[in-house]
Scaffold this motif. Structure first.
Motif, PDB file in Angstrom:
ATOM      1  N   PRO A   1       1.022  -1.150  -0.055  1.00 54.47           N
ATOM      2  CA  PRO A   1       0.029   0.134   0.075  1.00 54.47           C
ATOM      3  C   PRO A   1       0.924   1.383  -0.048  1.00 54.47           C
ATOM      4  CG  PRO A   1      -0.597  -1.336   1.811  1.00 54.47           C
ATOM      5  CD  PRO A   1       0.628  -1.967   1.265  1.00 54.47           C
ATOM      6  N   ALA A   2       0.306   2.394  -0.543  1.00 55.90           N
ATOM      7  CA  ALA A   2       1.348   3.721  -0.515  1.00 55.90           C
ATOM      8  C   ALA A   2       1.439   4.112   1.057  1.00 55.90           C
ATOM      9  CB  ALA A   2       0.157   4.884  -1.195  1.00 55.90           C
ATOM     10  N   VAL A   3       2.589   4.552   1.052  1.00 52.87           N
ATOM     11  CA  VAL A   3       2.921   5.057   2.277  1.00 52.87           C
ATOM     12  C   VAL A   3       3.204   6.611   2.433  1.00 52.87           C
ATOM     13  CG1 VAL A   3       5.006   4.741   4.130  1.00 52.87           C
ATOM     14  CG2 VAL A   3       4.412   2.820   2.421  1.00 52.87           C
TER      15      VAL A   3
ATOM     16  N   LEU B   1      10.270  10.711  12.250  1.00 52.94           N
ATOM     17  CA  LEU B   1      10.139  10.290  10.997  1.00 52.94           C
ATOM     18  C   LEU B   1       8.398   9.490  11.579  1.00 52.94           C
ATOM     19  CD1 LEU B   1      11.022   9.911   8.058  1.00 52.94           C
ATOM     20  CD2 LEU B   1      11.162   7.844   8.753  1.00 52.94           C
ATOM     21  N   THR B   2       7.572   9.813  10.736  1.00 57.14           N
ATOM     22  CA  THR B   2       6.183   9.159  10.922  1.00 57.14           C
ATOM     23  C   THR B   2       5.685   8.575   9.775  1.00 57.14           C
ATOM     24  OG1 THR B   2       5.604  10.721  12.696  1.00 57.14           O
ATOM     25  CG2 THR B   2       3.909   9.484  11.631  1.00 57.14           C
ATOM     26  N   LEU B   3       5.443   7.426   9.860  1.00 59.10           N
ATOM     27  CA  LEU B   3       4.857   6.676   8.550  1.00 59.10           C
ATOM     28  C   LEU B   3       3.297   6.147   8.773  1.00 59.10           C
ATOM     29  CD1 LEU B   3       8.252   5.871   8.686  1.00 59.10           C
ATOM     30  CD2 LEU B   3       7.693   3.920   7.275  1.00 59.10           C
ATOM     31  N   GLU B   4       2.768   6.511   7.552  1.00 59.64           N
ATOM     32  CA  GLU B   4       1.350   6.219   7.715  1.00 59.64           C
ATOM     33  C   GLU B   4       0.972   5.180   6.699  1.00 59.64           C
ATOM     34  OE1 GLU B   4      -2.285   8.917   7.188  1.00 59.64           O
ATOM     35  OE2 GLU B   4      -1.448   9.232   9.054  1.00 59.64           O
TER      36      GLU B   4
ATOM     37  N   THR C   1      -2.395   2.430   9.794  1.00 60.21           N
ATOM     38  CA  THR C   1      -1.425   2.153  10.673  1.00 60.21           C
ATOM     39  C   THR C   1      -0.416   3.300  10.547  1.00 60.21           C
ATOM     40  OG1 THR C   1      -1.850  -0.074  10.351  1.00 60.21           O
ATOM     41  CG2 THR C   1       0.339   0.375  11.448  1.00 60.21           C
ATOM     42  N   GLN C   2      -0.068   3.632  11.908  1.00 59.03           N
ATOM     43  CA  GLN C   2       1.047   4.669  12.056  1.00 59.03           C
ATOM     44  C   GLN C   2       2.227   4.424  12.742  1.00 59.03           C
ATOM     45  OE1 GLN C   2       0.323   8.357  14.387  1.00 59.03           O
ATOM     46  NE2 GLN C   2       0.368   9.309  12.519  1.00 59.03           N
ATOM     47  N   PHE C   3       3.283   4.506  12.331  1.00 56.42           N
ATOM     48  CA  PHE C   3       4.628   4.221  12.892  1.00 56.42           C
ATOM     49  C   PHE C   3       5.395   5.518  13.137  1.00 56.42           C
ATOM     50  CE2 PHE C   3       3.548   0.479  10.372  1.00 56.42           C
ATOM     51  CZ  PHE C   3       3.771  -0.742  11.258  1.00 56.42           C
ATOM     52  N   VAL C   4       5.924   5.469  14.427  1.00 59.88           N
ATOM     53  CA  VAL C   4       6.697   6.876  14.717  1.00 59.88           C
ATOM     54  C   VAL C   4       7.998   6.412  15.156  1.00 59.88           C
ATOM     55  CG1 VAL C   4       6.654   8.691  16.337  1.00 59.88           C
ATOM     56  CG2 VAL C   4       4.524   8.114  15.483  1.00 59.88           C
TER      57      VAL C   4
ATOM     58  N   ASN D   1       5.286   0.561  18.337  1.00 62.09           N
ATOM     59  CA  ASN D   1       4.169   1.096  17.411  1.00 62.09           C
ATOM     60  C   ASN D   1       3.584  -0.185  17.596  1.00 62.09           C
ATOM     61  OD1 ASN D   1       4.873   3.680  16.272  1.00 62.09           O
ATOM     62  ND2 ASN D   1       6.926   2.733  16.007  1.00 62.09           N
ATOM     63  N   ARG D   2       2.101  -0.341  17.257  1.00 65.10           N
ATOM     64  CA  ARG D   2       1.261  -1.353  17.243  1.00 65.10           C
ATOM     65  C   ARG D   2       0.454  -1.513  16.073  1.00 65.10           C
ATOM     66  NH1 ARG D   2       1.098  -2.890  22.586  1.00 65.10           N
ATOM     67  NH2 ARG D   2       1.572  -1.120  24.078  1.00 65.10           N
TER      68      ARG D   2
END
Length: 164
Positions: free
Chosen positions: A57-59, A68-71, A79-82, A92-93
């Motif tokens: 999926p697009a990030v 850096l925050t990835l969604e 889902t979000q990763f920090v 991150n969960r």
């Protein structure tokens, strides 16, 4: 001799900010180029092609001076990763998984290391994780993700993303 020494010292002090400036800015929306995906040999099709069709999926990435925050949006779930740049632990969960990591810059590469733990109806599992992210001269973002399971089995996948 003193002039040479002063010139070398000035160069050393002035090159430190230049090194920090080499850090890429990953901000933007990224779409995987599945044709450039590299999988472990046992996951490739017998003809040498890739087993999985289509891309990730697009990030969407947001980058500040501190983190850096990835969604990722998959189906109807986001889902979000920090990842903090100062090396502090991040948790991150994603559904059944907990990613416990620390991140740092290694020159122009962003390195995330830690573990993944999950509990499902089939039991508990855990992996060690190392993810390295960098930019190519063409402006592509490369993500090399290595996971090692409890039995020591190592799996490395390399993904290449283009801005979308």
């Amino acid at each position: 001799m003193k002039v040479l020494l002063l010139a070398l010292l000035a160069l050393a002090f002035n090159s430190a900010p230049a090194a920090a400036q080499k850090r890429p800015d990953f901000t933007g929306t990224w779409i995987e180029d599945p044709a450039q995906r590299k999988l472990p040999a046992e996951e490739r099709a017998p003809s040498g092609g890739k087993v999985m069709a289509g891309g990730m999926p697009a990030v969407k990435i947001t980058q500040t001076a501190d983190r850096l925050t990835l969604e990722e949006r998959f189906m109807s779930q986001t889902t979000q990763f920090v990842y903090d740049f100062d090396g502090r632990e991040n948790k991150n969960r994603t559904g059944a998984q907990i990613h416990t990591t620390r991140s740092r810059w290694d020159g122009a590469k962003f390195v995330i290391e830690g573990s993944i733990f999950q509990v499902t109806s089939q039991g508990e599992d855990s992996w060690k994780l190392r993810e390295v992210r960098w930019m190519t001269p063409k402006g592509e973002m490369v993500v090399e993700r290595t996971q090692v399971d409890e039995d020591g089995k190592k799996r490395t996948v390399t993904l290449v993303f283009k801005k979308g």
